[in-house]
Structures are given as structure tokens and as C-alpha cells.
Scaffold this active site. Sequence first.
Site, PDB file in Angstrom:
ATOM      1  N   ARG A 174      46.014  42.889  32.463  1.00  0.00           N
ATOM      2  CA  ARG A 174      45.668  41.585  33.047  1.00  0.00           C
ATOM      3  C   ARG A 174      46.628  40.475  32.599  1.00  0.00           C
ATOM      4  O   ARG A 174      46.224  39.323  32.408  1.00  0.00           O
ATOM      5  CB  ARG A 174      44.230  41.187  32.677  1.00  0.00           C
ATOM      6  CG  ARG A 174      43.139  42.041  33.295  1.00  0.00           C
ATOM      7  CD  ARG A 174      43.112  41.941  34.803  1.00  0.00           C
ATOM      8  NE  ARG A 174      41.949  42.611  35.347  1.00  0.00           N
ATOM      9  CZ  ARG A 174      41.898  43.925  35.600  1.00  0.00           C
ATOM     10  NH1 ARG A 174      42.954  44.697  35.377  1.00  0.00           N
ATOM     11  NH2 ARG A 174      40.798  44.468  36.098  1.00  0.00           N
ATOM     12  N   SER A 217      35.607  39.471  37.197  1.00  0.00           N
ATOM     13  CA  SER A 217      35.406  39.516  35.738  1.00  0.00           C
ATOM     14  C   SER A 217      35.839  38.182  35.136  1.00  0.00           C
ATOM     15  O   SER A 217      36.977  37.769  35.319  1.00  0.00           O
ATOM     16  CB  SER A 217      36.248  40.615  35.101  1.00  0.00           C
ATOM     17  OG  SER A 217      35.896  41.872  35.599  1.00  0.00           O
ATOM     18  N   GLU A 243      39.544  35.869  31.404  1.00  0.00           N
ATOM     19  CA  GLU A 243      40.545  36.366  32.361  1.00  0.00           C
ATOM     20  C   GLU A 243      40.858  35.275  33.390  1.00  0.00           C
ATOM     21  O   GLU A 243      41.995  35.108  33.827  1.00  0.00           O
ATOM     22  CB  GLU A 243      40.004  37.612  33.074  1.00  0.00           C
ATOM     23  CG  GLU A 243      40.956  38.113  34.150  1.00  0.00           C
ATOM     24  CD  GLU A 243      40.347  39.145  35.081  1.00  0.00           C
ATOM     25  OE1 GLU A 243      39.911  40.195  34.603  1.00  0.00           O
ATOM     26  OE2 GLU A 243      40.315  38.871  36.297  1.00  0.00           O
TER      27      GLU A 243
HETATM   28  P1  FAD Z   1      44.494  32.339  42.732  1.00  0.00           P
HETATM   29  O1  FAD Z   1      43.115  32.327  42.177  1.00  0.00           O
HETATM   30  O2  FAD Z   1      44.787  31.458  43.866  1.00  0.00           O
HETATM   31  O3  FAD Z   1      45.530  32.036  41.557  1.00  0.00           O
HETATM   32  C1  FAD Z   1      45.418  32.686  40.318  1.00  0.00           C
HETATM   33  C2  FAD Z   1      46.520  32.162  39.382  1.00  0.00           C
HETATM   34  O4  FAD Z   1      47.794  32.550  39.890  1.00  0.00           O
HETATM   35  C3  FAD Z   1      46.563  30.629  39.319  1.00  0.00           C
HETATM   36  O5  FAD Z   1      46.983  30.288  38.012  1.00  0.00           O
HETATM   37  C4  FAD Z   1      47.620  30.240  40.351  1.00  0.00           C
HETATM   38  O6  FAD Z   1      48.242  29.007  40.055  1.00  0.00           O
HETATM   39  C5  FAD Z   1      48.587  31.410  40.211  1.00  0.00           C
HETATM   40  N1  FAD Z   1      49.266  31.747  41.474  1.00  0.00           N
HETATM   41  C6  FAD Z   1      48.688  32.171  42.640  1.00  0.00           C
HETATM   42  N2  FAD Z   1      49.626  32.447  43.557  1.00  0.00           N
HETATM   43  C7  FAD Z   1      50.822  32.168  42.978  1.00  0.00           C
HETATM   44  C8  FAD Z   1      52.178  32.238  43.422  1.00  0.00           C
HETATM   45  N3  FAD Z   1      52.505  32.620  44.658  1.00  0.00           N
HETATM   46  N4  FAD Z   1      53.163  31.911  42.545  1.00  0.00           N
HETATM   47  C9  FAD Z   1      52.856  31.512  41.285  1.00  0.00           C
HETATM   48  N5  FAD Z   1      51.607  31.396  40.818  1.00  0.00           N
HETATM   49  C10 FAD Z   1      50.598  31.738  41.644  1.00  0.00           C
HETATM   50  N6  FAD Z   1      41.145  41.124  39.662  1.00  0.00           N
HETATM   51  C11 FAD Z   1      41.565  42.335  39.244  1.00  0.00           C
HETATM   52  O7  FAD Z   1      42.629  42.460  38.613  1.00  0.00           O
HETATM   53  N7  FAD Z   1      40.831  43.462  39.503  1.00  0.00           N
HETATM   54  C12 FAD Z   1      39.671  43.424  40.175  1.00  0.00           C
HETATM   55  O8  FAD Z   1      39.043  44.453  40.394  1.00  0.00           O
HETATM   56  C13 FAD Z   1      39.208  42.156  40.628  1.00  0.00           C
HETATM   57  N8  FAD Z   1      38.028  42.066  41.295  1.00  0.00           N
HETATM   58  C14 FAD Z   1      37.583  40.842  41.719  1.00  0.00           C
HETATM   59  C15 FAD Z   1      36.379  40.773  42.400  1.00  0.00           C
HETATM   60  C16 FAD Z   1      35.897  39.557  42.861  1.00  0.00           C
HETATM   61  C17 FAD Z   1      34.579  39.515  43.605  1.00  0.00           C
HETATM   62  C18 FAD Z   1      36.649  38.372  42.638  1.00  0.00           C
HETATM   63  C19 FAD Z   1      36.163  37.058  43.145  1.00  0.00           C
HETATM   64  C20 FAD Z   1      37.855  38.423  41.932  1.00  0.00           C
HETATM   65  C21 FAD Z   1      38.333  39.665  41.466  1.00  0.00           C
HETATM   66  N9  FAD Z   1      39.544  39.776  40.745  1.00  0.00           N
HETATM   67  C22 FAD Z   1      39.994  41.012  40.345  1.00  0.00           C
HETATM   68  C23 FAD Z   1      40.327  38.568  40.419  1.00  0.00           C
HETATM   69  C24 FAD Z   1      41.266  38.097  41.564  1.00  0.00           C
HETATM   70  O9  FAD Z   1      40.877  38.621  42.783  1.00  0.00           O
HETATM   71  C25 FAD Z   1      42.720  38.479  41.292  1.00  0.00           C
HETATM   72  O10 FAD Z   1      43.161  37.932  40.076  1.00  0.00           O
HETATM   73  C26 FAD Z   1      43.649  38.014  42.420  1.00  0.00           C
HETATM   74  O11 FAD Z   1      44.936  38.554  42.241  1.00  0.00           O
HETATM   75  C27 FAD Z   1      43.759  36.491  42.489  1.00  0.00           C
HETATM   76  O12 FAD Z   1      44.486  36.164  43.665  1.00  0.00           O
HETATM   77  P2  FAD Z   1      44.432  34.725  44.298  1.00  0.00           P
HETATM   78  O13 FAD Z   1      45.458  34.687  45.374  1.00  0.00           O
HETATM   79  O14 FAD Z   1      43.051  34.386  44.685  1.00  0.00           O
HETATM   80  O15 FAD Z   1      44.912  33.853  43.066  1.00  0.00           O
HETATM   81  N1  EPU Z   2      28.682  47.741  31.680  1.00  0.00           N
HETATM   82  C1  EPU Z   2      27.449  47.447  31.132  1.00  0.00           C
HETATM   83  N2  EPU Z   2      26.811  46.325  31.570  1.00  0.00           N
HETATM   84  C2  EPU Z   2      27.328  45.502  32.503  1.00  0.00           C
HETATM   85  C3  EPU Z   2      28.598  45.797  33.051  1.00  0.00           C
HETATM   86  C4  EPU Z   2      29.268  46.931  32.614  1.00  0.00           C
HETATM   87  O1  EPU Z   2      26.957  48.165  30.281  1.00  0.00           O
HETATM   88  O2  EPU Z   2      26.669  44.530  32.853  1.00  0.00           O
HETATM   89  C5  EPU Z   2      29.367  48.987  31.260  1.00  0.00           C
HETATM   90  C6  EPU Z   2      29.388  50.013  32.397  1.00  0.00           C
HETATM   91  O3  EPU Z   2      28.212  50.769  32.412  1.00  0.00           O
HETATM   92  C7  EPU Z   2      30.594  50.836  32.029  1.00  0.00           C
HETATM   93  C8  EPU Z   2      31.536  49.817  31.400  1.00  0.00           C
HETATM   94  O4  EPU Z   2      30.737  48.704  31.020  1.00  0.00           O
HETATM   95  O5  EPU Z   2      30.263  51.795  31.061  1.00  0.00           O
HETATM   96  C9  EPU Z   2      32.651  49.367  32.336  1.00  0.00           C
HETATM   97  O6  EPU Z   2      32.086  48.789  33.503  1.00  0.00           O
HETATM   98  P1  EPU Z   2      32.824  48.796  34.942  1.00  0.00           P
HETATM   99  O7  EPU Z   2      33.284  50.170  35.250  1.00  0.00           O
HETATM  100  O8  EPU Z   2      31.953  48.087  35.902  1.00  0.00           O
HETATM  101  O9  EPU Z   2      34.137  47.977  34.722  1.00  0.00           O
HETATM  102  P2  EPU Z   2      34.447  46.652  33.929  1.00  0.00           P
HETATM  103  O10 EPU Z   2      35.154  47.011  32.665  1.00  0.00           O
HETATM  104  O11 EPU Z   2      33.236  45.803  33.797  1.00  0.00           O
HETATM  105  C10 EPU Z   2      36.813  46.421  34.939  1.00  0.00           C
HETATM  106  C11 EPU Z   2      37.678  45.329  35.459  1.00  0.00           C
HETATM  107  C12 EPU Z   2      37.337  45.034  36.916  1.00  0.00           C
HETATM  108  C13 EPU Z   2      37.584  46.293  37.715  1.00  0.00           C
HETATM  109  C14 EPU Z   2      36.684  47.402  37.169  1.00  0.00           C
HETATM  110  C15 EPU Z   2      36.938  48.729  37.831  1.00  0.00           C
HETATM  111  C16 EPU Z   2      38.335  43.929  33.603  1.00  0.00           C
HETATM  112  C17 EPU Z   2      38.157  42.634  32.895  1.00  0.00           C
HETATM  113  N3  EPU Z   2      37.535  44.137  34.655  1.00  0.00           N
HETATM  114  O12 EPU Z   2      35.481  45.945  34.920  1.00  0.00           O
HETATM  115  O13 EPU Z   2      38.219  44.020  37.379  1.00  0.00           O
HETATM  116  O14 EPU Z   2      37.286  46.085  39.076  1.00  0.00           O
HETATM  117  O15 EPU Z   2      36.958  47.575  35.747  1.00  0.00           O
HETATM  118  O16 EPU Z   2      38.161  49.246  37.420  1.00  0.00           O
HETATM  119  O17 EPU Z   2      39.193  44.713  33.210  1.00  0.00           O
HETATM  120  C18 EPU Z   2      38.467  41.669  37.560  1.00  0.00           C
HETATM  121  O18 EPU Z   2      39.452  41.782  36.819  1.00  0.00           O
HETATM  122  O19 EPU Z   2      38.107  40.568  38.047  1.00  0.00           O
HETATM  123  C19 EPU Z   2      37.682  42.853  37.885  1.00  0.00           C
HETATM  124  C20 EPU Z   2      36.580  42.815  38.628  1.00  0.00           C
END
Ligand code: FAD
Ligand code: EPU
Length: 335
Positions: free
Chosen positions: A161, A235, A331
Amino acid sequence: MEIKQNISLKPYNTFGVEVNAKSFVEVNNAEELKEVLKENDKQILILGGGSNVLFTRDFNGLVIKNNLTGISIIKEDDTSVWLKVGAGEIWHQFVLFCLEKNYAGLENLSLIPGNVGASPMQNIGAYGVEVKDVITEVEAFDLNTFSIQKFSNSACEFGYRTSVFKTSEKGNYFITAVTYKLKKQAEINTSYGAIENELLRMNVSSPSIKDVSDAVINIRSSKLPDPKKIGNSGSFFKNPIVSLLQKNKILKDYPNAPNYPQRDGSFKMAAGWLIEQCGWKGKCLGDYGVHDKQALVLVNYGSAKGSDIFELSEEIIKSVIDTFGIELEREVNIL
Ligand code: FAD
Ligand code: EPU
């Protein structure tokens, strides 16, 4: 290209927080970007989909919403294809494009909100894959010299991340395009436990990349709130990395604590689990709280203030330190 004044950012952040930007502009190509930057030397904020930010106050500068689009094949051989993608393309739309063309490598990253340009920022990851595995180059506009720079994969200094764009070069670049190397022959990665179980449930024994994508979409939809319905940024915290000693100390009291060995001998602990143990899961404080299916996700149920959600994150950090001696790191980008 119109620079608007005093604009609500509520539609531009998935937390759905109501704040204003002093000025706001959408740029559609590199020329517009240059023009805007030359005329505005004040504080700027680059925004993609707004899915990884928490606004705690009005933004007293210029917000640049990035709409740079386009997907082109820049190189191809028998096994791989190199795609250069405009930073304003919507990430999941791009993943769907690759699935349709049968280009493999992004299927595990299905349904992550946001834009292509933010994918290298924090090296987005999910279900056993990180985007660093397929990025070959990041093209970025240097906000100090107004020149285009190219970052190789290693120059991006990707980590869990994080990248150079979130650390030492924070605020110095506008990412304009990202190049991904994808495989023509799928190398299916279902090592993340939940995917295999979901494929079994779907009755799929030899999965295609589309099947893997569908499985990931099913799992994500079952536990992550849809920002269109409930405001959130995914997250809120990173999963903490601890030493063997720290991990063993926790396991003595909590033998079922999820933990994942890392290459360097350290362990990743599940922040969601730690937060749940501290009693926060499902906690609702009026308009905001902790999601009831995923304790790692803070939510805005209505018109919560970003500063309230930030305060909640402070409380959570404190209680995890008190209970486990681990300091969670956010994050989400706090603004
Ligand atoms: P923004 O929120 O618009 O920007 C994020 C940061 O990047 C800001 O600091 C912004 O200034 C900068 N930035 C954006 N675009 C540029 C650019 N072109 N040049 C320079 N700086 C820039 N993340 C994960 O890694 N894994 C996941 O599984 C995941 N699941 C998610 C689930 C949900 C429901 C939500 C809401 C978010 C999740 N995220 C996850 C977080 C998010 O989706 C990612 O970090 C995504 O890449 C953010 O993209 P954005 O365009 O919305 O960035
Ligand atoms: N868990 C709990 N309680 C909770 C949530 C999770 O006990 O409320 C336990 C689950 O049971 C599991 C472990 O925690 O044993 C991991 O949970 P999960 O697989 O849901 O993944 P996570 O670690 O919570 C991460 C990423 C997600 C990504 C998923 C799947 C980070 C910070 N988050 O979540 O990324 O989608 O794995 O790979 O690394 C994001 O970055 O925004 C994001 C959603």
C-alpha cells in the site's frame, strides 16, 4: 475548460463528506493540464475517483479532477501485451476491457473503485495480487519542472500500500498514464483462500480469468459496502506488520488471531480482526461508524463530518494500542 469557484466536493469523494473546494477544474488532456498548472501556482489537489481520501475540512486551493483517458497497445509479443492507459480511466472499466480481450493479470483486482492514475499511488492490491506485479512504467508530469518523467517499476519503490508517489515524492507529480504488461495466456491465481471457496460455490472447477473476476466480485460485494449506498473509502487502516516476538505474544492470548508470514520473517496481522476484538465492529455513532461486516472499513451513513470520522479513527488507534500494543497506520489519505 472551466475553473469553477467554491464547489462542493461531496460528489467527488466516496466517503460522501460535504466540503468545499475554493476552485475546481476537470482536465481532459495533457495540454489542458499544462495550461491550468501554468496559470495556477497555488495549492493544488489531484483527484481521481476520490475513493481513498477523507476530507476533514474545506480545501483552500485548486482541485484538479483528472479525466485523461485512452487505452493503447504499445508493444506485443507471443505471450504478453503492454497497454498504456490514461490516468483518468476508471479502474474497473479497464479491468473489464482486459477481461473482454482475454488479457490476464488484473482479474483479482476487479471492482476496486477509483482511477488508473491512482493505482500506482498506493500499489492497489487484493486477493493475492498487487498492481506492482504488472506495472512496467508510470508516466508523470513533474509539477516543479513541468516536464514529463518516466518511472520504471523499480523507480516507483512499490511496497505494501505504498510507492514513491505516496512517500518521498508526495505532491511532486501528476500521474498521466500507466503501462501494464498483461499475459495472453492466463496464469490463474486463486491462492487467496476465499477465491477457491467461492469458485467451488459457483461450481467452477477450471476457472477462466472471467470466473476469477466474478468470484472476486462476489466476495467483495458480500463484505465491502457499496460507496453509492454507504459512504466509505475501503480499508481505513493498513494491516500492521509485526515481529515474530510480537505475533507470538498476541497468539498466546488469542490463538486464532489471523496472521500471515512475510518474506523477511515478519508477520502481517489482520487490522480488521484487531479492531473487532476491541469491540468496534458494527459500532454506530449517529451518522458514522464501523462497518458491521468489515471492521477495517469506517462508514458515513449520512451527513457525517470528515473530522468526526477522523476522530473515530483516533479512538480506534488508541484502543488497539491499549489492547495489543500495535499502532495502526491509516491507509486513507487525510486532507
Ligand atoms: P483518489 O482517492 O482520488 O486519490 C488518492 C490519492 O492519490 C490522493 O492523495 C490523490 O491526490 C492522489 N492521486 C490520485 N490520482 C492521482 C494522479 N493522477 N497523480 C497523482 N496523484 C494522484 N484499495 C486497494 O488497494 N485494494 C482494495 O481492495 C480496495 N478496495 C476498496 C473498496 C472500496 C469500497 C473503496 C471505497 C476503496 C477501496 N480501495 C482499495 C481504495 C481505493 O479504491 C484505491 O486506493 C484507489 O486506487 C483510489 O483511486 P482514486 O482514483 O479514487 O484515488
Ligand atoms: N477479519 C475479522 N474481522 C473483520 C474483518 C476481517 O476478523 O471485521 C479477519 C478475516 O476473518 C480474515 C482477516 O481478518 O481472517 C483478513 O480479512 P479480509 O480477507 O477481509 O481482508 P483485509 O485484510 O481486511 C485486505 C485489504 C483489502 C483487500 C482485501 C482482500 C488492506 C488494508 N486491506 O483486507 O483492501 O480488498 O484484503 O485482499 O490490506 C483497501 O485497501 O481499501 C482494501 C479494501
